[in-house]
Design an enzyme around this catalytic site. Structure first.
Site, PDB file in Angstrom:
ATOM      1  CB  SER A 160      -0.941  -0.005   1.207  1.00 48.24           C
ATOM      2  OG  SER A 160      -0.205   0.154   2.391  1.00 48.24           O
ATOM      3  NE  ARG A 211      -1.803   5.730   1.009  1.00 52.99           N
ATOM      4  CZ  ARG A 211      -1.385   4.789   1.818  1.00 52.99           C
ATOM      5  NH1 ARG A 211      -0.090   4.702   2.098  1.00 52.99           N
ATOM      6  NH2 ARG A 211      -2.213   3.934   2.352  1.00 52.99           N
ATOM      7  CG  ASN A 233      -1.295  10.097  -4.606  1.00 52.48           C
ATOM      8  OD1 ASN A 233      -2.145  10.975  -4.682  1.00 52.48           O
ATOM      9  ND2 ASN A 233      -1.415   9.055  -3.805  1.00 52.48           N
TER      10      ASN A 233
END
Lengths: 156, 268
Positions: free
Chosen positions: B201, B205, B209
């Site tokens: 994660s 993440r 982004n």
């Protein structure tokens, strides 16, 4: 977009960078900041302490001043008292001296008086003798009656 | 391949071209030269600044970069103090490095998307992906390093047996021996997922982004030139937030996960 062996290179770079930053940035900087914080705390503490000391010194100075004032007042009061005493003493001495001089004068006067009396007496005697001489010139021989007259003079 | 596309002629080709790494090798053993190059350049840059500031620390009158770095160091230290239970001198500098390095890597996104690829194509390099954090290898490189630390400290603090027990009796606890045995497979599955999800994660993440941000810059670059500066400017300003926020989240999660790894196993 696949995960490739680049990952190992990245991890290695990452590890080296962590070591480097720990060694050259984090370590010195946190130490420096801690030292600085300690120094600032010490400085503040010292300032607080000197403020306290200043307070004490001020109080001490005020105490000294008050004590000095009191002492001065005491000295002045003592001096005044002593002056009074001295004046009293002087008055007394003057009085005694005056009395003494008066006594001396009285004595002198007395002496003078008695001497005058003596002189007067001698004078009177001489006068009386002269008078008597003149009266008795014819009748009395001083050499004959001298002794008698001397005795009488002594009785005066 | 010529390497230069006019965006309006072949939009798909343009984007795909931009999203292709300069790489050597095949399959898993591919080396993304551009990712490594920019990561190492920025790491060296960061190290150079760190050494320069660290060697010339002025405690009386901090100036310039020292001021800035003091603020960052204090900020990170505060985060570690607030979040990290226990004491470990590695956590602070680790978090600091993650924060600063990711910010630098992400900031590459603010350089106009075509500038560096255009310059490199002029010297004969036809593929160039400028932002290392838009490469999964880069983000996973970091997140799996952190994962390795998580495992290491789990074993160091809880002991090998404790670490295994964490898989066996966690998260579902039972009192009877039979119930414990019944719950074991579920527990093993759940804990494994929980642990693996941490680095995945974190890496995904950050990658997601930054990749999305890069993609939007590319899409803006496809627009007519007279509108590009409005949207590009707006997105760039917004992206500054994303850049620092992602760096902060990565750092904070690292601290949190390592803090959890440092906790003694609780008996159920």
């Amino acid at each position: 977009m696949n995960v490739t062996a680049t990952l190992f290179g990245q991890a290695l770079t990452f590890g080296v960078l962590v070591w480097f930053l720990t060694r050259y940035l984090w370590g010195p900087m946190t130490q420096m900041m801690q030292a600085r914080a300690a120094r600032i705390a010490n400085g503040l503490e010292a300032a607080e302490r000197s403020k306290h000391e200043l307070e004490l010194a001020k109080q001490h100075a005020a105490d000294s001043l008050r004590a000095a004032k009191q002492q001065a007042a005491e000295v002045i009061a003592g001096a005044n008292k002593q002056a009074t005493v001295i004046i009293d003493q002087a008055k007394e001495q003057a009085r005694i001296e005056g009395q003494r001089q008066l006594d001396v004068a009285v004595a002198e006067i007395e002496q003078e008086k008695s001497r005058a009396k003596q002189e007067l007496r001698t004078e009177v005697t001489n006068l009386a003798l002269a008078t008597a001489e003149k009266i008795l010139a014819r009748e009395i021989n001083p050499s004959v009656h001298g002794e008698y007259l001397d005795n009488m003079l002594k009785g005066l | 391949m010529s390497g230069s596309f006019t965006p309006s002629e072949n939009p798909v080709g343009y984007i795909q071209h931009h999203l292709t790494n300069l790489s050597i090798g095949d399959g898993f053993w591919t080396i993304n030269v551009d990712t490594l190059f920019f990561s190492i350049i920025l790491a060296v840059f960061l190290g150079w600044i760190a050494k320069k500031v660290g060697d010339n620390l002025n405690p009386e009158k901090p100036e310039g970069i020292q001021n800035f770095l003091e603020t960052v160091v204090e900020f990170v230290e505060q985060q570690v103090k607030d979040t990290f239970a226990g004491y470990n001198p590695l956590i602070g500098p680790l978090a600091l490095t993650i924060f600063l390095w990711i910010i630098l890597l992400n900031t590459m996104d603010l350089i106009p998307v075509d500038l560096l690829p255009w310059l490199s194509s002029a010297v004969g390099i036809h593929y160039l992906k400028v932002v290392p954090t838009t490469d999964l290898s880069a983000t996973f490189g970091m997140s799996f390093s952190v994962f390795a630390l998580i495992v290491f400290y789990n074993i160091k603090i809880k002991g090998g047996l404790g670490y295994i027990k964490m898989f066996l009796f966690h998260p579902f606890a039972a009192h009877g021996t039979f119930a414990k045995i019944v719950l074991m497979p579920v527990n093993i599955l759940m804990t494994t997922i929980e642990e693996i999800a941490k680095p995945l994660s974190m890496g995904l993440r950050l990658f997601g982004n930054m990749f999305a941000g890069e993609l939007i810059f590319l899409l803006i670059a496809l627009l007519p030139f007279w509108i590009q500066w409005t949207l590009g400017g707006m997105w760039a300003i917004f992206h500054i937030l994303v850049i620092s926020l992602q760096a902060f989240i990565f750092m904070l999660l690292t601290i949190v996960y390592l803090s959890i790894a440092h906790q003694e196993i609780e008996e159920h």
